[in-house]
Design a protein around this motif. Sequence first.
Motif, PDB file in Angstrom:
ATOM      1  N   ASP A  68       0.854  -1.179   0.000  1.00 47.27           N
ATOM      2  CA  ASP A  68       0.000   0.000   0.000  1.00 47.27           C
ATOM      3  C   ASP A  68       0.898   1.239   0.000  1.00 47.27           C
ATOM      4  OD1 ASP A  68      -2.416  -1.618   0.503  1.00 47.27           O
ATOM      5  OD2 ASP A  68      -1.553  -1.889   2.484  1.00 47.27           O
ATOM      6  N   LYS A  69       0.484   2.288  -0.653  1.00 48.49           N
ATOM      7  CA  LYS A  69       1.168   3.581  -0.717  1.00 48.49           C
ATOM      8  C   LYS A  69       2.447   3.528  -1.536  1.00 48.49           C
ATOM      9  CE  LYS A  69      -0.879   5.337   3.469  1.00 48.49           C
ATOM     10  NZ  LYS A  69      -0.679   5.817   4.818  1.00 48.49           N
ATOM     11  N   GLU A  70       3.409   2.655  -1.181  1.00 40.88           N
ATOM     12  CA  GLU A  70       4.630   2.549  -1.971  1.00 40.88           C
ATOM     13  C   GLU A  70       5.247   1.167  -1.809  1.00 40.88           C
ATOM     14  OE1 GLU A  70       7.562   5.435  -0.723  1.00 40.88           O
ATOM     15  OE2 GLU A  70       8.257   4.151   0.889  1.00 40.88           O
ATOM     16  N   ALA A  71       6.059   0.832  -2.795  1.00 38.92           N
ATOM     17  CA  ALA A  71       6.811  -0.418  -2.756  1.00 38.92           C
ATOM     18  C   ALA A  71       8.177  -0.137  -3.379  1.00 38.92           C
ATOM     19  CB  ALA A  71       6.088  -1.516  -3.523  1.00 38.92           C
ATOM     20  N   ILE A  72       9.240  -0.551  -2.690  1.00 40.41           N
ATOM     21  CA  ILE A  72      10.596  -0.293  -3.172  1.00 40.41           C
ATOM     22  C   ILE A  72      11.319  -1.624  -3.337  1.00 40.41           C
ATOM     23  CG2 ILE A  72      12.789   0.884  -2.726  1.00 40.41           C
ATOM     24  CD1 ILE A  72      11.175   2.847  -0.952  1.00 40.41           C
ATOM     25  N   PHE A  73      11.964  -1.773  -4.502  1.00 37.07           N
ATOM     26  CA  PHE A  73      12.692  -2.986  -4.835  1.00 37.07           C
ATOM     27  C   PHE A  73      14.100  -2.609  -5.275  1.00 37.07           C
ATOM     28  CE2 PHE A  73       8.235  -3.257  -5.945  1.00 37.07           C
ATOM     29  CZ  PHE A  73       7.826  -4.360  -5.218  1.00 37.07           C
ATOM     30  N   GLU A  74      15.047  -3.525  -5.083  1.00 36.77           N
ATOM     31  CA  GLU A  74      16.424  -3.311  -5.528  1.00 36.77           C
ATOM     32  C   GLU A  74      16.946  -4.542  -6.251  1.00 36.77           C
ATOM     33  OE1 GLU A  74      18.548  -0.256  -2.381  1.00 36.77           O
ATOM     34  OE2 GLU A  74      18.961  -2.398  -2.198  1.00 36.77           O
TER      35      GLU A  74
END
Length: 157
Positions: free
Chosen positions: A105-111
């Motif tokens: 929800d709201k944001e998702a960060i991947f690397e």
Amino acid sequence: MKMFKRLFLMLLCVVPMVAMAQNEQVVKWKHSVADKGNGLYTVELKAEIGEGWHIYTIDPAKAFNPTTFEFAPSEGVTAEGDLRSLTKAHIEKDELLMMEIGQYDKEAIFEQDFKAEKGGEVKVKVSYQACNEGSCLSPTDEEFVVTLGEVAPTAEV
């Protein structure tokens, strides 16, 4: 009869309930690159998710339609290790599907790390489905190119 109901409700997740929602861009993707030295780069992929919407986790065991990434590095560029989710997915039990569902929800960060001695490019394809409390949009694919080996500001796609 129960199986028919489950199948019908699962189809509702795939087929948009509201035609107007097709035109909404409820998820915006940004990417940036960090030069770690010695030809190692970390690509960060960030989803900014509209209020009231979510996308599903990258874990296929916890998603009806998981978010997926495909990387196509240019010659001389190789992926190092696995994709990492820096955002913890919110997990809840879905009684209808009889499984735990993970969502961001709201944001998702991947690397993802890449090795590139002379720089290069990586074509990225992200596939995801955005849903809210009452409906889901059709699954969406977005593609963009990330440049390694030069200092670039965060790019919005």
